[in-house]
Design a protein around this motif. Structure first.
Motif, short mmCIF file in Angstrom:
data_model
loop_
_atom_site.label_atom_id
_atom_site.label_comp_id
_atom_site.label_asym_id
_atom_site.label_seq_id
_atom_site.Cartn_x
_atom_site.Cartn_y
_atom_site.Cartn_z
N PRO A 127 0.89 -1.20 -0.04
CA PRO A 127 -0.10 0.16 0.03
C PRO A 127 1.02 1.07 0.13
CG PRO A 127 0.00 -0.96 2.07
CD PRO A 127 0.91 -1.79 1.26
N ARG A 256 -8.16 6.62 -3.44
CA ARG A 256 -8.04 6.59 -2.01
C ARG A 256 -8.77 7.54 -1.41
NH1 ARG A 256 -4.86 2.46 -2.61
NH2 ARG A 256 -3.05 2.76 -4.14
N GLU A 260 -4.26 13.07 -0.64
CA GLU A 260 -3.06 12.44 -0.64
C GLU A 260 -2.13 13.11 -1.84
OE1 GLU A 260 -2.46 8.10 -0.54
OE2 GLU A 260 -3.95 8.01 1.13
N THR A 286 0.36 12.19 2.81
CA THR A 286 -0.79 12.22 3.03
C THR A 286 -1.28 13.73 3.80
OG1 THR A 286 -1.05 10.07 3.67
CG2 THR A 286 -2.79 11.35 4.70
#
Length: 295
Positions: A127, A256, A260, A286
């Motif tokens: 991830p 997402r 981000e 982020t």
């Protein structure tokens, strides 16, 4: 700071042609924001061979030689045009980022980055790395205006870029070394999802806006000043150096929930045969806070 032809940038921003003949790979991977697949045509194609004469004789041979000479001149002109249009890909690197491990040695997660550690590429299923700070609530869309990275001394204007008529992502104009391109086909910085920004590593004459991108590390802050007068503050979760032929498309462009940011440039060694850097340096961050702009 480009399905694709053999070799990838995402699978691996649109890579202009390099050299003659060259079969470049997309520079920044294939965006996944388009309903239809993006096609990355060859930036340079060999000219088609001249038609063969139907009969023999000196005049036919003369015609073949003339056509071959014309094709050669056109090839040289095309090569010069592409070199002038994309000098950052042709120029010898002012400096080289650290090489990644081979494909057989991919690590399970994206590393923290920083000058004290080698940059690596993670396995495809890893991830995007995230900081320990909780993500801030996403904001409404607003185009980005400036990118500020305190650790690297970056304070650069942002220009929106789209895709060219071939479907490849455009890169920021090379004429301005201190310019960042935001891919307007994706989210704006502060919206849910990954906002993608691209910058050149160098030009034929000097370093460019993202020349030190590989020095950023986990916990560093990145600020994006938006047109609505707010500043989206992102915290770096990690840095990856990925081979263009195995570009982590989903990790970079995939949907997402949180706001981000991805910063991408060229990296790794410079292949003089193809006129490309072989890797991409990718920063994952982020949004962890917001504030009003001071100006």
């Amino acid at each position: 700071m480009t399905t694709p032809p053999p070799g990838q940038y995402p699978p691996g921003q649109p890579v202009p042609p390099y050299g003659a003949p060259v079969h470049p790979q997309p520079v920044y991977g294939q965006p996944v924001f388009h309903a239809a697949p993006v096609v990355y045509p060859q930036a340079y194609q060999e000219p088609e061979p001249p038609p063969q004469p139907q009969g023999g004789g000196a005049s036919a041979m003369r015609g073949v030689l003339i056509l071959a000479a014309v094709a050669g001149v056109i090839t040289v002109i095309i090569g010069v045009f592409f070199i002038l249009g994309s000098p950052d890909e042709y120029a010898p690197p002012a400096r080289q980022t650290l090489k990644i491990k081979g494909a057989e040695g991919l690590v399970p997660s994206v590393g923290p980055g920083g000058t004290g550690q080698p940059l690596t590429q993670a396995v495809a299923t890893a991830p995007p790395p995230a900081p320990t700070l909780p993500p801030a609530a996403a904001m409404q869309p607003s185009s980005p205006r400036r990118l500020i990275v305190p650790r690297l001394g970056i304070n650069a204007p942002i220009k929106s870029v789209g895709t060219d008529k071939s479907g490849a992502i455009e890169t920021p104009p090379i004429s301005n070394h201190n310019l960042v391109g935001w891919y307007r086909g994706g989210p704006t910085a502060g919206e849910p999802g990954p906002a993608v920004m691209l910058g050149h590593k160098d030009t034929t004459t000097r370093s460019a806006v993202f020349t030190r991108l590989h020095e950023i590390q986990y916990g560093d802050t990145i600020e994006v000043v938006r047109m609505d007068g707010t500043v989206a503050v992102f915290t770096v979760g990690g840095v990856e150096q990925a081979n263009k032929q195995t570009f982590p498309t989903d990790r970079v462009y995939g949907s997402r929930e949180n706001a981000e940011l991805r910063l991408i440039t060229c990296g790794g060694s410079y292949n003089r045969n193809t006129g490309h850097y072989v890797d991409n340096v990718i920063v994952y961050a982020t949004m962890t806070s917001t504030r009003l702009a001071s100006d």
